[in-house]
Enzyme design. Structure first.
Site, PDB file in Angstrom:
ATOM      1  N   HIS A 287      35.291  34.747  28.149  1.00 37.88           N
ATOM      2  CA  HIS A 287      35.686  33.664  29.046  1.00 37.88           C
ATOM      3  C   HIS A 287      34.896  33.839  30.339  1.00 37.88           C
ATOM      4  CE1 HIS A 287      38.022  31.064  31.623  1.00 37.88           C
ATOM      5  NE2 HIS A 287      38.890  30.782  30.679  1.00 37.88           N
ATOM      6  N   HIS A 330      43.674  39.764  35.932  1.00 34.59           N
ATOM      7  CA  HIS A 330      42.698  39.764  37.018  1.00 34.59           C
ATOM      8  C   HIS A 330      43.299  40.336  38.293  1.00 34.59           C
ATOM      9  CE1 HIS A 330      39.765  37.176  39.657  1.00 34.59           C
ATOM     10  NE2 HIS A 330      39.241  38.358  39.376  1.00 34.59           N
ATOM     11  N   TYR A 345      49.684  24.397  32.400  1.00 33.65           N
ATOM     12  CA  TYR A 345      48.555  25.307  32.624  1.00 33.65           C
ATOM     13  C   TYR A 345      48.480  26.281  31.459  1.00 33.65           C
ATOM     14  CZ  TYR A 345      45.694  28.931  34.848  1.00 33.65           C
ATOM     15  OH  TYR A 345      44.718  29.857  35.128  1.00 33.65           O
ATOM     16  N   HIS A 366      47.427  39.485  38.378  1.00 31.77           N
ATOM     17  CA  HIS A 366      47.956  38.246  37.815  1.00 31.77           C
ATOM     18  C   HIS A 366      47.250  37.978  36.497  1.00 31.77           C
ATOM     19  CE1 HIS A 366      44.502  37.166  40.375  1.00 31.77           C
ATOM     20  NE2 HIS A 366      44.259  36.209  39.499  1.00 31.77           N
TER      21      HIS A 366
END
EC number: 1.13.11.5
Length: 441
Positions: A287, A330, A345, A366
């Site tokens: 990603h 992250h 989301y 997060h």
């Protein structure tokens, strides 16, 4: 306002438009006598000596100069401000449910609610993040912001933003930018409106460099729309509200300041339809970093580091192989304020509703919640994931976003937000000892 609504296309172009033919001077900016008895006035968005490629200014030809109004007096209120200091900033991940709609008549200005921010207008760096919730149009009052340019992100309800330089009509999944100093009035086209505002104190928003992507992609310049000149000639008892150095001020004004009959220049409001964003992604593995989703950026004095990036997470196909497809876990040197305009989301299965918001500050961990992680870890990667019916966004800043006291103590703050990661259990299976090279004890 006179003139049917039309737009001119392009980003940062040198535009010229007139609502009454013959109002624009030819070959000069400030003639001795402007046509039709108008006044010439320059509106500067950058220093006179800014490099030509970055210089922003427009010449306005108006019925009365902007200087014609009464003396300002302070408005006592506590919802909208630049007070981001004083007191410790918790490193917690934070999330809020949608800001409740007002129960009494509330217009756009009265409905603004400051969530967080950094920097200051006098330092010309940083941002403030606000929400708005309104159920009434602005009647008899006009607003301008001397502290920064405003990026409007509607989530509920359509807006008609009547500005000095023309009319922007906005709906959810569109965004609008009102330059610093431009006077405007917000009319609601539906019974209620709610959304997000990023107030940019720093370098003016611009398109990001594309690098190896090439000449095309992401937000294409031709899809940005700037209004043509439109004006109204009205006398009466009106109110002019200014945001200046974090406070709101009011002055009496005996006419509508939306009286610009013609203008030319490159400092003007504009809008953009997020559904036109040309999304870039991986067609092999992994990603890519979320910078590939940047719509607009405000540069800082550090090359390659933005004062603020506005990024979106739009509908897209995920086809990467051997890959955990949702956004990864992250910790970021930058700080991230997220909102959701529409749908769901893809990194949060529950709890993040349209109109809601989250704040993950510098180095706060997060990522996807437990339900999303479990589902994506077992997904059939021979099929694409079609992410549809969604529009999330992020304001990412290089400096910590300091939440306001009203945001920290808000009734709509989700006190149990951290629980979305509580189901992420340790699944590590220790290999045989002979395969272990070093273990902390």
């Amino acid at each position: 306002m006179h003139n049917p609504q039309h737009y001119m296309t392009g980003f940062g172009n040198e535009f010229a438009t007139e609502a009454v033919a013959g109002s624009l001077p030819v070959g000069q900016n400030s003639p001795q006598r402007v046509a039709h008895g108008l006044y010439a006035e320059q509106l500067s968005g950058t220093a006179f000596t800014a490099p030509r490629g970055e210089n922003r200014r427009s010449w306005l030809y108006r019925i009365r100069p902007a200087a014609v109004h009464g003396r300002f007096s302070l408005i006592e209120q506590s919802r909208l401000h630049n007070d981001f200091g004083g007191g410790p900033v918790p490193p917690d991940q934070m999330r809020w449910s949608p800001l409740p709609l007002p129960a009494t008549p509330t217009d756009f200005v009265d409905g603004l609610y400051t969530m967080a921010g950094n920097g200051s207008p006098e330092a010309m760096t940083g941002v403030a993040v606000h929400l708005y919730a309104a159920n009434a149009s602005m009647h008899g009052r006009f607003f301008y912001n001397a502290d920064g340019e405003l990026l409007l992100v509607p989530q509920l309800g359509r807006l008609r933003v009547c500005t000095e330089l023309g009319v922007l009509e906005l709906e959810p999944q569109q965004v609008g930018v009102i330059p610093r100093g431009v006077r405007f009035r917000v009319e609601l086209l539906d019974s209620a409106a709610r959304g997000y505002v990023c107030e940019n104190f720093g370098g003016l928003l611009r398109l990001p460099d594309l690098g190896p992507i090439g000449a095309n992609g992401l937000a294409n310049p031709r899809d940005f729309e700037t209004p043509r000149a439109a004006f109204e000639q009205r006398d009466g008892a009106f109110e002019l509200v200014a945001k200046f150095q974090g406070d709101l001020w009011r002055a009496d004004i005996d006419h509508s300041p939306l009286d610009v009959v013609a203008w030319h220049g490159n400092y003007a409001p504009y809008r953009y339809d997020l559904r036109r964003f040309n999304t870039i992604g991986s067609i092999s593995f992994d990603h890519p970093d979320p910078s590939i989703f940047t719509v607009l950026t405000s540069p800082s004095d550090t090359h390659g580091t933005a004062n603020m990036d506005f990024a979106i997470f739009p509908p897209r196909w995920l086809v990467a192989q051997h890959t955990f497809r949702p956004p990864w876990f992250h910790r970021n040197v930058a700080s991230e304020f997220m909102g959701l305009v529409h749908g769901v989301y893809d990194a949060k299965a529950e709890g993040f509703a349209p109109g809601g918001a989250s704040l993950h500050n510098c180095m706060s961990g997060h990522g996807p919640d437990a339900a999303t992680f479990d589902k994506a870890s077992q997904a059939d990667l021979t099929r694409p994931d079609v992410i549809a019916e969604t529009m999330a966004f992020m304001f990412e800043t290089r400096a910590v976003l300091r939440p306001t006291q009203q945001a920290l103590s808000a009734a709509h703050r989700q006190a149990d937000y951290q629980q979305c990661w509580s189901g992420l259990r340790a699944a590590f299976q220790h290999p045989p000892a002979k395969n272990t090279t070093s273990v902390l004890r």
